[in-house]
Design an enzyme around this catalytic site. Structure first.
Site, PDB file in Angstrom:
ATOM      1  CB  THR A 163      52.023  -9.965 -19.124  1.00 44.64           C
ATOM      2  OG1 THR A 163      52.785 -11.000 -19.744  1.00 44.64           O
ATOM      3  CG2 THR A 163      51.565  -8.989 -20.186  1.00 44.64           C
ATOM      4  CB  SER A 218      55.455 -18.455 -20.494  1.00 48.32           C
ATOM      5  OG  SER A 218      54.197 -18.471 -21.128  1.00 48.32           O
ATOM      6  NE  ARG A 238      63.049 -12.602 -12.939  1.00 48.21           N
ATOM      7  CZ  ARG A 238      61.854 -12.480 -13.504  1.00 48.21           C
ATOM      8  NH1 ARG A 238      61.008 -13.475 -13.463  1.00 48.21           N
ATOM      9  NH2 ARG A 238      61.500 -11.363 -14.105  1.00 48.21           N
ATOM     10  CB  THR A 277      54.483 -16.483 -14.668  1.00 49.27           C
ATOM     11  OG1 THR A 277      55.364 -16.487 -15.774  1.00 49.27           O
ATOM     12  CG2 THR A 277      55.236 -15.951 -13.460  1.00 49.27           C
TER      13      THR A 277
HETATM   14  N1  GLY Z   1      56.124 -11.198 -15.676  1.00 49.52           N
HETATM   15  C1  GLY Z   1      56.692 -12.417 -15.352  1.00 49.52           C
HETATM   16  C2  GLY Z   1      58.055 -12.359 -14.850  1.00 49.52           C
HETATM   17  O1  GLY Z   1      58.762 -11.375 -15.032  1.00 49.52           O
HETATM   18  O2  GLY Z   1      58.479 -13.306 -14.226  1.00 49.52           O
END
Ligand code: GLY
Length: 338
Positions: free
Chosen positions: A249, A79, A226, A216
């Site tokens: 998060t 992730s 996105r 991330t």
């Molecule tokens: N919190 C990470 C995301 O929604 O991309």
């Protein structure tokens, strides 16, 4: 000029922090510094790298960058960074941001083929008049500054993507104690993958300055292009050196809607503890749409200027790691739903 006698007269070293004289009074306030906290269990290894610097009087900004580079380079972390799960078209696209004690900040969105987006975000902050670079522009900037182009899609992540492609079901999975939420059934079933998403890290250094970093690969199998909360200053991360810092998060769309990390810091400005400030932000998400919230995970993590910290999340399962002179520990966050 720095006056050591005067400094010692207004501060006392405790074994794990400092008692600082409250200006204009004879009382002392305890400050737990240096300290670093970060999201999820994998925050422990990241904190260790940050602590290397913090424990030697290093700057919080350097510490958070060094810290989050650990999960960014870990192929087993699906992730964040290298080995992150790709979008539905097979591209690993990375989001990251960084913020220091002077409200300097930098961010990259949808950056591909660069293993350390956090370092590119820092360069955006330090070398450009801008705050955000996105997509190809961010890549060009990184390459022009000596970063190497690399394939970030590991064989394992590619395999998971190909399995997903068989059904191509666009259903963002959230991490709730390894359970998988089914939008169709509106319930959780065992066996969901660990979709931990973001590492957010906050540090307070020996000089009493705060910084934060957040990085991330975003939601697994997301639509191409996105962008979540993580690279958005105020949403995924916010630092106010007078008050405190916060990071988030979980499902980024819900965090962006309430400008979550900024909200947490403002809640602390109003006098709430870090835990209560996080809870209030979670409450904002849950009360907006209680039914939808049952299928969402969002976690907030916060630290005040005195080194106190806390967290709160929607669903059980969010953990965070703490490293200071007195502890190295992983905590389970309290949650809205039990
Ligand atoms: N919190 C990470 C995301 O929604 O991309």
């Amino acid at each position: 000029m720095f006056n050591r006698r005067k400094f010692l007269g207004s501060s006392l070293l405790a074994s794990t922090g400092w008692f600082l004289r409250t200006p204009g009074t004879t009382s002392f306030t305890y400050v737990n510094k240096p300290i670093v906290i970060s999201t999820w269990d994998f925050g422990k290894a990241a904190n260790a790298a940050a602590w290397e610097l913090l424990s030697r009087q290093g700057k919080a900004l350097d510490a958070v960058e060094a810290g989050v580079k650990i999960p960014e380079a870990d192929p087993n972390n699906h992730s964040v960074g290298y080995g992150g799960l790709p979008d539905r078209d097979g591209h690993v696209t990375l989001d990251a941001c960084i913020m220091d004690e002077n409200s300097n900040c930098g961010s990259v969105m949808s950056l591909e083929n660069i293993i350390h987006p956090i370092s590119v975000a820092r360069l955006v902050m330090e070398k450009t008049p801008h705050i955000v670079l996105a997509g190809d522009g961010a890549l060009q900037f990184a390459l022009a500054n000596g970063f190497k182009k690399e394939n970030l899609l590991t064989p394992e992540s590619e395999k998971m993507w190909k399995e997903w492609l068989r059904q191509s079901k666009y259903e963002p999975v959230i991490n709730v104690e390894n359970k998988k939420y089914s939008a169709a059934d509106k319930s959780f079933a065992p066996g969901g993958p660990q979709n931990h998403d973001t590492i957010g890290m906050l540090a307070l250094d020996a000089a009493g300055n705060l910084s934060g970093a957040c990085t991330t690969s975003g939601l697994a199998f997301k639509m191409h292009g996105r962008v979540g909360d993580s690279p958005i200053i105020g949403a995924g991360l916010f630092v106010d050196n007078e008050i405190g810092a916060a990071t988030s998060t979980g499902v980024g769309e819900e965090v962006i809607r309430i400008v979550g990390s900024h909200l947490v810091v403002e809640n602390m400005r109003l006098g709430l503890s870090p835990r209560d400030a996080c809870r209030k932000a979670v409450e904002r998400i849950v009360t907006r749409d209680p039914q939808k919230a049952k299928g969402l995970q969002v976690g907030f993590l916060a630290m005040k200027k005195d080194g106190s910290y806390g967290a709160f999340c929607i669903q059980k399962g969010f953990t965070y790691a703490v490293r200071s002179g007195s502890e190295e520990k992983i905590y389970e966050s309290e949650s809205w739903f039990s």
